[in-house]
Structure formats: C-alpha cells, structure tokens
Scaffold this motif. Structure first.
Motif: not given
Length: 327
Positions: A87-98, A104-106, A296-301, A309-312
């Motif tokens: 994932m690009p580190t330019t993505f939102q912090p909550e997307a990166l946390k997700a 980790r789960t994977f 979806s990574q772009y969906g998370a962003e 939030s990443y939980q959401d």
C-alpha cells in the motif's frame, strides 16, 4: 465503427449486458499485479488460537521465503515491509492501519497453514504477500509511516469463531466487492459482496484491444472446440453475472467459460468487463483490479478520506468478524 455486443446478463434479478454495460496494485505505488493480493487458494477454516484458554502469543519469528533463500524475521518487523510493498504510504493513516491489521491476520493464518514446505510465507504478491526491505527502501519517511501503522495496531487481528480469518485483499473493486463463493466456489461467511463506492483508483477503467485473430488464438488455445467462424458479435452468449457485478459465466463460440477462467485466459484485470467489436478488432473494458474478494485497498482509502477509522474499514469489508489482540 465500433459495435457493442448486446447480451442479457442475469444475477440476483439484476440486468446486465455485455457491451459497454456488461460489465487480483497503486497506480504506480502498489506493486502487485493481482492487486494486491492475496491468497490464491480457496479460504479454508483452520484453528490457530486455543479453544479453551485465552489466545497466546504465536511464534516470535516467522520463516520468510525470499528470492535468495529463507530468512527468519520478527512478525511486527516483517509487517513493515509488507506495508511498503502492498500500500502506498501516501494513503490515509487509517487505511494503512487497516492494511496492517489485514496483513498481520493474513500472516498468522499462513504461519499455521502455509502453502510452502520450507517456510511460512513468501514475498511473491501473486502467491502470498509482497514485501520490501525497510533497510534499503528508498523513502525513509515512508518507512516511518509504515512502522507507525504497524505499531498503532500492534497485535491486533481479525477473527471469526475464535480463529484468524483468511484476510484476502486486493487493489480496486470497481464499485463492489465479490463474495468468495463467486471466485473460489466455497462460501465464507465473512467474505461476502459489499459496496465499495467512490474509489479514486487508476484502475477504475481499463481497455484491452485484440485483433480478431489474436482473440481467436487465445480462446482456441483454451477451448479448441469453440466455433468462432461467424461474425464476432455472435460469439458471446448466455452471460450470467455475480452479486458483485462480475461475470460469473458466459459462452464464447458455444463453449462455456467461468468468468474467472475467461479473465485468466485473456489476462484481464478483473471479471467486471464489457465487450465491443469493429470489423477487425475486439475491445474489452474492465473495471477494478484483482479478484475483488475481501478488502479493497482503494476502497479503504476512500473510507479513510471520509473519516472512517481502521476499525470501521475492516468491519465493513469482513462481515461479522471480531477485532482482537492475539496476545
């Protein structure tokens, strides 16, 4: 003149057609070809957490299959390299946390149910997860951002029935994710089709162009019995759609293809596609990128940009799961 091929597609009582209506990373930043991806095998139910006692810490290290050999690595350190690759580190912090929670789960699931005999997980994004060495990564600030996302979610995993889930993910959905059953044939309660709107993705639409002879060659190599002797607009019939908007099945030259098989034969970005033809060429337009199962990574962003939030995010893409500490 380009002609759309009008075919009726039915799924869940939704009409879909195979012209410009029939409708497995970033743009430059995500490095995977399948979207980021993800498990290529059907999700399976396994138990890696104790059933009668509180969850205990898994092995402190895992064996990572690198191109040059096997390297033992601490789990949380390994995850930093996964984020840099996936994932690009330019993505939102909550997307990166997700993404950190999902990776980790994977990883934990693969540590006890590996596809490899000599290691837990590999760095091939088309097989397991991508990985980049933080020590040699070209952007020190990006490394720090990835570390922060991993640290902020330290030890958090997604479980279903007490076990880590098969946390599949991909690049872009094209508007809606796909259920596992539509791609791998087995129903998984937490991998269902969900909406993923407003993805600002470079894979929103892509078009591949084939000469009619090129297309015939690809199809006949996979199905020699296909009859492609008539006009190209007659080659496509009996198109069925999935709940997620992809092509579940279709007939080409009288031969039935699963949508996933057709995608593989032609090297398409997804199973969400439309077809049109001229007298000499065939055009296939796709939406999204990847198998479209899970997050979806772009969906998370997109969700993070709107304040989720990443939980959401993880609870949206994985239905009925629990976010908990594995230690």
């Amino acid at each position: 003149m380009k002609r759309a091929i009008l075919l009726t597609v039915s799924a869940m009582a939704v009409g879909l057609c195979l012209p410009l209506c029939m409708m497995d990373r970033p743009a430059p930043a995500i490095q995977q070809t399948e979207t980021t991806t993800v498990s290529t095998m059907p999700p399976q139910t396994i138990s890696i957490l104790p059933e009668t006692a509180p969850p205990t810490e898994p092995a402190a290290t895992l064996k990572v299959l690198m191109p040059e050999g096997v390297e033992e690595m601490e789990l949380e350190t390994y995850l930093v390299g996964v984020l840099l690759a996936e994932m690009p580190t330019t993505f939102q912090p909550e997307a990166l946390k997700a993404q950190a929670v999902v990776a980790r789960t994977f990883t934990l699931r693969h540590m006890t149910h590996s596809k490899h005999d000599n290691g837990d997980i590999c760095t091939d994004s088309n097989c397991c997860q991508g990985w980049k060495d933080p020590q040699t990564y070209e952007d020190p600030e990006g490394v720090q951002i990835a570390r922060q996302a991993v640290q902020a979610t330290k030890g958090e995993v997604l479980t279903y029935g007490g076990d880590p889930i098969d946390a599949t993910f991909f690049s872009a959905s094209g508007g809606r994710t796909e259920a596992a059953v539509a791609v791998w044939g087995g129903d998984v309660p937490y991998l269902q089709s969900v909406e993923s709107p407003e993805e600002d993705s470079p894979y929103e639409e892509d078009q591949q162009v084939y000469s009619l002879e090129e297309f015939k060659k690809l199809i006949l190599a996979a199905a020699p019995e296909a009859d492609l002797s008539g006009p190209p607009e007659t080659w496509f019939q009996k198109v069925e759609a999935t709940e997620g908007g992809g092509v579940e099945s279709l007939q080409v030259g009288g031969v039935s293809f699963a949508g996933t098989t057709f995608r593989r034969v032609l090297g398409l970005r997804s199973t969400v596609f439309s077809v049109s033809v001229t007298d000499t060429e065939l055009f296939i337009t796709t939406k999204g990128f990847g198998h479209r199962v899970g997050m979806s990574q772009y969906g998370a962003e997109a969700m993070a940009q709107k304040g989720s939030s990443y939980q959401d995010i993880v609870h949206h893409y994985y239905q009925g799961v629990t976010l908990e500490q594995y230690r």
